[in-house]
Design a protein around this motif. Structure first.
Motif, PDB file in Angstrom:
ATOM      1  N   LEU A  39      27.347  38.013  30.449  1.00  0.00           N
ATOM      2  CA  LEU A  39      27.316  39.354  29.779  1.00  0.00           C
ATOM      3  C   LEU A  39      28.892  39.810  30.185  1.00  0.00           C
ATOM      4  CD1 LEU A  39      26.578  41.856  28.736  1.00  0.00           C
ATOM      5  CD2 LEU A  39      25.791  42.621  30.781  1.00  0.00           C
ATOM      6  N   SER A  40      29.615  39.580  29.392  1.00  0.00           N
ATOM      7  CA  SER A  40      30.970  40.265  29.737  1.00  0.00           C
ATOM      8  C   SER A  40      31.586  41.196  28.825  1.00  0.00           C
ATOM      9  CB  SER A  40      32.118  39.002  29.766  1.00  0.00           C
ATOM     10  OG  SER A  40      32.026  38.276  30.934  1.00  0.00           O
ATOM     11  N   LEU A  41      32.047  42.417  29.334  1.00  0.00           N
ATOM     12  CA  LEU A  41      32.755  43.151  28.330  1.00  0.00           C
ATOM     13  C   LEU A  41      34.043  42.709  27.946  1.00  0.00           C
ATOM     14  CD1 LEU A  41      31.655  46.539  30.200  1.00  0.00           C
ATOM     15  CD2 LEU A  41      30.537  45.211  28.321  1.00  0.00           C
ATOM     16  N   ALA A  42      34.135  42.164  26.833  1.00  0.00           N
ATOM     17  CA  ALA A  42      35.272  41.365  26.194  1.00  0.00           C
ATOM     18  C   ALA A  42      35.898  42.064  25.407  1.00  0.00           C
ATOM     19  CB  ALA A  42      35.060  39.966  26.002  1.00  0.00           C
TER      20      ALA A  42
ATOM     21  N   VAL B  33      25.738  31.346  26.132  1.00  0.00           N
ATOM     22  CA  VAL B  33      25.914  32.467  25.073  1.00  0.00           C
ATOM     23  C   VAL B  33      26.696  33.541  25.918  1.00  0.00           C
ATOM     24  CG1 VAL B  33      25.132  34.565  23.782  1.00  0.00           C
ATOM     25  CG2 VAL B  33      24.236  32.321  23.339  1.00  0.00           C
ATOM     26  N   GLY B  34      27.964  34.081  25.153  1.00  0.00           N
ATOM     27  CA  GLY B  34      28.561  35.242  25.749  1.00  0.00           C
ATOM     28  C   GLY B  34      28.474  36.178  24.974  1.00  0.00           C
ATOM     29  N   VAL B  35      28.023  37.557  25.550  1.00  0.00           N
ATOM     30  CA  VAL B  35      27.829  38.847  24.882  1.00  0.00           C
ATOM     31  C   VAL B  35      28.811  39.625  25.297  1.00  0.00           C
ATOM     32  CG1 VAL B  35      26.052  40.427  24.589  1.00  0.00           C
ATOM     33  CG2 VAL B  35      25.377  38.502  25.590  1.00  0.00           C
ATOM     34  N   SER B  36      29.249  40.605  24.166  1.00  0.00           N
ATOM     35  CA  SER B  36      30.297  41.597  24.383  1.00  0.00           C
ATOM     36  C   SER B  36      29.509  43.123  24.165  1.00  0.00           C
ATOM     37  CB  SER B  36      31.566  41.424  23.754  1.00  0.00           C
ATOM     38  OG  SER B  36      32.498  42.254  24.233  1.00  0.00           O
TER      39      SER B  36
ATOM     40  N   ASP C 164      28.575  42.612  19.399  1.00  0.00           N
ATOM     41  CA  ASP C 164      28.310  41.342  18.834  1.00  0.00           C
ATOM     42  C   ASP C 164      28.190  40.192  19.909  1.00  0.00           C
ATOM     43  OD1 ASP C 164      31.001  40.685  20.076  1.00  0.00           O
ATOM     44  OD2 ASP C 164      31.947  41.493  18.581  1.00  0.00           O
ATOM     45  N   ILE C 165      27.548  39.221  19.625  1.00  0.00           N
ATOM     46  CA  ILE C 165      27.603  37.993  20.169  1.00  0.00           C
ATOM     47  C   ILE C 165      29.212  37.425  20.294  1.00  0.00           C
ATOM     48  CG2 ILE C 165      26.859  35.580  20.701  1.00  0.00           C
ATOM     49  CD1 ILE C 165      24.524  37.725  21.244  1.00  0.00           C
ATOM     50  N   ARG C 166      29.640  37.437  21.343  1.00  0.00           N
ATOM     51  CA  ARG C 166      31.161  36.900  21.168  1.00  0.00           C
ATOM     52  C   ARG C 166      31.383  35.590  20.997  1.00  0.00           C
ATOM     53  NH1 ARG C 166      35.418  39.905  22.278  1.00  0.00           N
ATOM     54  NH2 ARG C 166      33.958  41.326  21.121  1.00  0.00           N
ATOM     55  N   THR C 167      30.368  34.831  21.569  1.00  0.00           N
ATOM     56  CA  THR C 167      30.524  33.234  21.290  1.00  0.00           C
ATOM     57  C   THR C 167      29.118  32.525  21.923  1.00  0.00           C
ATOM     58  OG1 THR C 167      31.616  31.268  22.056  1.00  0.00           O
ATOM     59  CG2 THR C 167      31.443  32.754  23.559  1.00  0.00           C
ATOM     60  N   ILE C 168      28.773  31.511  20.801  1.00  0.00           N
ATOM     61  CA  ILE C 168      27.919  30.508  21.278  1.00  0.00           C
ATOM     62  C   ILE C 168      28.758  29.272  21.799  1.00  0.00           C
ATOM     63  CG2 ILE C 168      26.005  29.104  20.573  1.00  0.00           C
ATOM     64  CD1 ILE C 168      25.143  31.315  18.712  1.00  0.00           C
ATOM     65  N   THR C 169      28.666  28.761  22.733  1.00  0.00           N
ATOM     66  CA  THR C 169      29.433  27.676  23.243  1.00  0.00           C
ATOM     67  C   THR C 169      28.448  26.743  23.805  1.00  0.00           C
ATOM     68  OG1 THR C 169      31.061  29.336  24.116  1.00  0.00           O
ATOM     69  CG2 THR C 169      31.133  26.991  24.865  1.00  0.00           C
ATOM     70  N   MET C 170      28.746  25.328  23.113  1.00  0.00           N
ATOM     71  CA  MET C 170      27.824  24.148  23.519  1.00  0.00           C
ATOM     72  C   MET C 170      28.661  23.570  24.441  1.00  0.00           C
ATOM     73  SD  MET C 170      26.470  21.315  20.957  1.00  0.00           S
ATOM     74  CE  MET C 170      25.124  22.028  20.447  1.00  0.00           C
TER      75      MET C 170
END
Lengths: 453, 89
Positions: free
Chosen positions: A275-278, A217-220, A21-27
């Protein structure tokens, strides 16, 4: 057909079975132009600006998710460290600023807003001090506000006065949220070398060098990495590293796609991909299980640090080529309460805080979401933080501590924070004291290798 | 806008006809179809253009889910760009 059935199935499996998933879209939003002499009018400006800029953030995220068939879990906001914004105001404490951030987060529909923060690696201004002292009440009185402090950098050394004080602040935060197992501390993180563009909570803020507004964007995808190295029994480390790299590349390309699309639709520049493995507490979404797949009986066994080093490096290498701008933390997170495999290792006595500390030398962040006995002294908490900050300072990397002294709980108990924050067994903390060392205060001088000019 | 629709399940009469008629109903144009047996499962892959679809994407997904239930197969729709990003440099 443009794609082979194998390629198509690989992608579908990532989403449907491996929790990609896309863990977060952060503005990220700059609040620098919201400073005024009156706290009341500063708060009004902050609220108006955030709700205007992020008005369409959540709905845009949801539309992209629907259209592309990619789960986008969180929509979040990061703002300029509030200590910088509130300093010129007449407020004696900054609780009102936390409350207005909470209200803006609620209006825009995001689940967290980060930036109740101060950058105090060398010392505190008057505003920084007010912010630090407001943290316990701010985290107790709000739902969505996250707080972070930068206590050290490789360049400047470590602010040991702040390290000493933060032990007390963490204790007080736990006490004020005692009815929820000290959950306030789960929204507070202290850093060494904090990245100014990190989209992940609790440490997200919009650094002073960042533009007016941007999308990161944070990808997990720990589950995808895990499944990519299954069936590789007997393969050499080189082969494992290579497979992880390739998979990380694919995951990050998806993140880049979503980031570009979000940036276009919101008409806001793209910042970075993290790109963090969260991990999450769900089965099949664990970083610990990847390390075990590499051949450890259980995470915490000898070899764990080396396995994590391989994973972290391969993830970065794959991710860097896949995106035009990689930033934030980018690597493997090893939170305890948010990782099903990590919880299992703590329960079996396989992993200790000391082993986790060693692992933080090679992972992307630090001691994360660790529950400790509620009666742990403030100076012991400061000592744990000082050690972690020193690792970051000397090794030129980001390190962080997010630790929860859970009121009325002891080793052997378990605590649940709910949702993504998960649940954690209380971990044992050394009973030997460092009180005299911590109470000295002062600054740890910057290491010799920081003088690169 | 192109998407890839995959239909995976136990082979039986009428799957292609059923899915195609849902596409026609939604005014989605089928550009390419391939069919194979993977891991003992019937796997159909369709490239479709949904630019002129009569319903929005969430409605399309609902209809496909319903059709999937009727045939006891799983139907997945994913934007072509996702595959492009992952599998092509």
């Amino acid at each position: 057909m443009l794609f082979s059935p194998h390629e198509i199935q690989e992608t579908i499996k990532m989403f449907s079975q491996e929790h990609l998933d896309i863990r977060t879209i952060t503005m990220g939003i700059s609040l620098r132009n919201c400073s005024t002499g009156s706290a009341k009018s500063a708060c009004e400006k902050i609220y108006d600006k955030i709700t205007k800029y992020a008005e369409k953030l959540v709905v845009t995220g949801e539309t992209i998710s629907q259209e592309y068939g990619i789960p986008i879990i969180n929509k979040r906001i990061a703002v300029t460290p509030i200590a910088l914004v509130a300093e010129s105001s007449d407020a004696n404490d900054y609780l009102c600023f936390a409350k207005i951030l909470d209200k803006a987060a609620e209006t825009t529909g995001v689940n967290f807003i980060g930036g109740f923060s101060a950058l105090i690696e060398k010392g505190c201004t008057k505003g920084d001090r007010k912010l630090v002292n407001s943290i316990p009440e701010a985290l107790a009185a709000t739902q969505r506000v996250c707080s972070s402090l930068n206590l050290g950098t490789t360049r400047n050394g470590i602010n040991m006065n702040a390290v000493r004080d933060i032990g007390e602040i963490i204790k007080k935060t736990a006490k004020l949220t005692a009815d929820q197992n000290g959950i306030g501390c789960a929204k507070l993180v202290v850093f060494c070398n904090s990245p100014e563009d990190n989209p992940f909570m609790a440490g997200a803020f919009h650094g002073p060098g960042e533009p007016e507004c941007q999308i990161s964007v944070g990808v997990s995808g720990p589950g995808v990495i895990h499944s990519s190295i299954k069936n590789m029994k007997g393969a050499s480390i080189d082969e494992i590293a290579n497979r992880i790299k390739k998979t990380a590349f694919k995951i990050t390309r998806m993140g880049q796609l979503v980031a570009e699309e979000a940036s276009k639709r919101l008409n806001v520049p793209f910042g970075i991909i993290d790109l963090s493995l969260a991990p999450t507490p769900e089965i099949g979404d664990s970083v610990a299980r990847i390390l075990e797949e590499m051949g450890l009986e259980i995470v915490g066994a000898p070899g764990t640090t080396a396995a994590l080093a391989i994973l972290n490096d391969a993830v970065k290498k794959g991710g860097i080529m896949a995106s035009s701008h990689v930033g934030g933390l980018s690597g493997a997170f090893i939170p305890v309460s948010e990782d099903e495999g990590m919880i299992n290792a703590v329960e079996k006595g396989a992993i200790s805080i000391e082993k986790l500390e060693a692992m933080t030398c090679v992972c992307s962040v630090g001691l994360d979401m660790i529950a400790i006995p509620g009666n742990t002294s403030a100076s012991t908490i400061s000592g744990i933080i000082a050690d972690e900050m020193a690792l970051g300072m000397v090794n030129n990397k980001t390190t962080a501590v997010r630790i929860i002294p859970v009121p009325r709980k002891n080793v052997g108990d378990k605590v649940s924070f709910g949702g993504l924050l998960g649940e954690a067994p209380i971990m044992r903390v050394s009973t030997f004291t460092c009180n005299e060392f911590i109470s000295r205060g002062g600054r740890i001088p910057a290491p010799v290798h920081s003088f690169k000019n | 806008m192109n998407a890839i629709v995959t239909v995976v399940g136990k082979d039986k009469v009428g799957i292609i006809a059923g899915v195609s008629s849902v596409m026609a109903e939604l005014n989605i144009n089928i550009l390419d179809i391939s069919q194979t047996i993977m891991d003992n499962y019937f796997t159909m892959i369709m490239m479709v253009d949904f630019s002129n679809a009569s319903n929005d994407i969430s409605e399309i997904r609902k209809k496909l889910d319903q059709a999937g239930k009727n045939f006891s197969v799983s139907i997945n729709l994913q934007h072509k760009d996702v595959y492009e990003a992952m599998h092509r440099i």
